[in-house]
Design a protein around this motif. Sequence first.
Motif, PDB file in Angstrom:
ATOM      1  N   UNK A 159     -21.529  28.746 -33.248  1.00 29.65           N
ATOM      2  CA  UNK A 159     -21.382  30.204 -33.219  1.00 29.65           C
ATOM      3  C   UNK A 159     -19.920  30.548 -33.451  1.00 29.65           C
ATOM      4  N   UNK A 160     -19.704  31.456 -34.381  1.00 28.75           N
ATOM      5  CA  UNK A 160     -18.365  31.993 -34.619  1.00 28.75           C
ATOM      6  C   UNK A 160     -18.406  33.477 -34.308  1.00 28.75           C
ATOM      7  N   UNK A 161     -17.325  33.990 -33.756  1.00 33.16           N
ATOM      8  CA  UNK A 161     -17.296  35.434 -33.516  1.00 33.16           C
ATOM      9  C   UNK A 161     -16.969  36.193 -34.817  1.00 33.16           C
ATOM     10  N   UNK A 162     -16.693  35.459 -35.863  1.00 32.70           N
ATOM     11  CA  UNK A 162     -16.392  36.094 -37.156  1.00 32.70           C
ATOM     12  C   UNK A 162     -17.694  36.339 -37.924  1.00 32.70           C
ATOM     13  N   UNK A 164     -18.961  35.549 -40.965  1.00 35.60           N
ATOM     14  CA  UNK A 164     -18.552  34.598 -42.006  1.00 35.60           C
ATOM     15  C   UNK A 164     -19.153  34.892 -43.375  1.00 35.60           C
ATOM     16  N   UNK A 165     -20.396  35.336 -43.401  1.00 37.30           N
ATOM     17  CA  UNK A 165     -21.030  35.632 -44.694  1.00 37.30           C
ATOM     18  C   UNK A 165     -20.529  36.974 -45.225  1.00 37.30           C
ATOM     19  N   UNK A 167     -17.719  38.310 -44.628  1.00 32.47           N
ATOM     20  CA  UNK A 167     -16.340  38.099 -45.099  1.00 32.47           C
ATOM     21  C   UNK A 167     -16.321  37.541 -46.524  1.00 32.47           C
ATOM     22  N   UNK A 168     -17.177  36.540 -46.728  1.00 29.31           N
ATOM     23  CA  UNK A 168     -17.253  35.926 -48.066  1.00 29.31           C
ATOM     24  C   UNK A 168     -17.676  36.956 -49.109  1.00 29.31           C
ATOM     25  N   UNK A 199     -22.780  39.783 -32.652  1.00 31.91           N
ATOM     26  CA  UNK A 199     -21.686  39.052 -32.008  1.00 31.91           C
ATOM     27  C   UNK A 199     -20.896  38.189 -32.983  1.00 31.91           C
TER      28      UNK A 199
END
Lengths: 276, 402
Positions: A159-162, A164-165, A167-168, A199
């Motif tokens: 789990x990342x709090x960012x 990620x997809x 952002x990409x 989250x």
Amino acid sequence: MSKFLLKISSDVNIYPGYNLGYILGMENYAICFDKYFSLDELKKIINKYPNESFFISLNRVIYEEELENYKETLKKLDELNLDGIIVGDLAALTYNLKTPLIIDQLHLNNSYLSINHYQNNNCGVFLSNDITLDEINEIRANTSAILLKQVFGHIHLSTSVRKLVTNYLTYFNKKLDNNTHFIKENNNGDEYIINEEYFGTHILTSKILDLFEEIDKMNCDYYVIDTYLLDESIINDVVNAYVKKDVNLIYKVRNNISTTKGFINKKTTYKVKNYE
Amino acid sequence: MNKKIELLAPAGSLEKLKWAINWGADAVYLGGNKYSLRANAKNFSIEEIKEGVLYAHNHNAKVYVAVNIVFHNEDLNGINEYLKELEKIKVDAIIFSDPLVMDIVNDNNINLELHYSTQGSTFNSDAALYLKKNNVKRVVLARECSKSDIKSIIDKTGLEVECFVHGAMCVNISGRCVLSNYFTNRDANRGGCAQVCRFNFNLYDKDKNIVSDGNNFSIAPKDLCLMDNLKDMIDIGVSSLKLEGRMRSIYYVSTILSVYRRLIDMYLSKNIDTDYVTKASIILNRCANREVKAQFFNTKPNHNDQYYKGRKEESNQDFLGIVLDYNELKKEAVIEQRNFFKTGDKVTIFSPSGKDYSFNVGYIKDIDDNILDAARHPREIIKINCEKRVNKNDLMRVNFLD
């Protein structure tokens, strides 16, 4: 006696008369649920099914600014006569709750001495998916803590709090049109789910953990059927197969999905040099 | 005057430990051969830790030993004895993430200071208070904490707080990521992390149509750099500023240390050299070989804080050599070469004192005083002109500042 726990998205998934309890995700404080419930919604379901057992999950880390509301929410849940509250943050251990707490730090509950630390604080644990059947049984032999173990569902990996997809896609001027994507790496070849929610971003196995044959070799208190991102159409068959130990039904389920035993029968490698 | 803040450096080996202390670290952290999260590093035997502790204490520095794996049953055998050995050789603290470690220390009255690892992902003050109740003295906060989170945790707990300020970082919540286990069968939480978050992937939508341009989807974050926020960190009461990188080179660690040492001392003395602050940023950017960001300190990271395939990396051939000796009479430095340079090149020799010396290479001679047009061979011993006195173990790099 062991019992199955089913993660549910609505009370449609409640099976009166089954040897089954239910895990519901608490709005704002849980991760990896298809549906999160407000306190009022939880109360309605719990009151509607007084003979069923319920666990409420707040299985994530909590930011400093969230602490006050988090504590207040836990205090309110503590009045609902739940079978347990699943927590992912050590902060919950400081609130003197009377409801049993189940520590779910996703990948950190791997040995009996760690688990006994929580047992000494009157807590149970959600066992990690990263340990073997032998390790689970050794843990059982050395602790009387309440043990939960996932037996079916996608396996959580990170789990990342960012976002990620997102952002990409933003970087390349594209838009996110669905929270669920898949990633594949050339050398590994397997496909993994990458899913965004409020989250952050979770990565899970695309293959579904299926420990139907292993349950009789374990002695945990609760076996969790995790429905997160599962096709709704298989859930009924999975529940019936597991609860009724119906071999034919589990084979039918397996015809339509790709399954894995995870690390239940093999150890992950410790030393890189040994591995290479 | 602010209280003294600790600059904490990685020590990937005994040699690196000594370098780190010589280059300004107030404390170093290292891993033993067992129970540490860098199984592939040149970790320390008990004898080496003992020697490191002696060296550190003789130089008024501290040594923290990482005992930060997530234990499996099979790892339990021997941990009590190991902790007692660490106590015996007087390490200053252990860094742990598994609660069984603090239980063993507490139950057996082992005299070891407890520091809770970032692997435990402490995000808030109540979690920190739980640790304090268990005799934890310091918490290494989750790298996802913001300035206001950090301040609040310090104010509410009175605990020592350690924060990463520079280096690579996990994209996922630390300790709660097992990508490595499933992609490579290497246990992320027992020292085998294969850094799958640095891999490139094909990205598909829910209908399995490819979304990425080939395999240019990556979840890798850019590195952390809080150089511009040091004053804030000092002001809010952070106890220790931690540099990442037990696997990093002597050049990297020495360079990063020299910059942070000088910046911290400047802020503490309130004697700010703005020209150096500008230069420091350039030095750090070149040294890391990766782009750096403040990440979570001021705001949540966005798409600019993540790497995608085709990332920009600066040259890392800046490290030219190590000073072995200086001949006062000939005004000549003896250098062990690391990367190519030639007569006429502009170079800088920098030292733990923070005083850099830049000059043009007028000549290069081999050990027998034969003139060379260039220094071509790694680890070759050479001599170069050097008007100003330099010292053993000063480092020489490309002069990229003038």
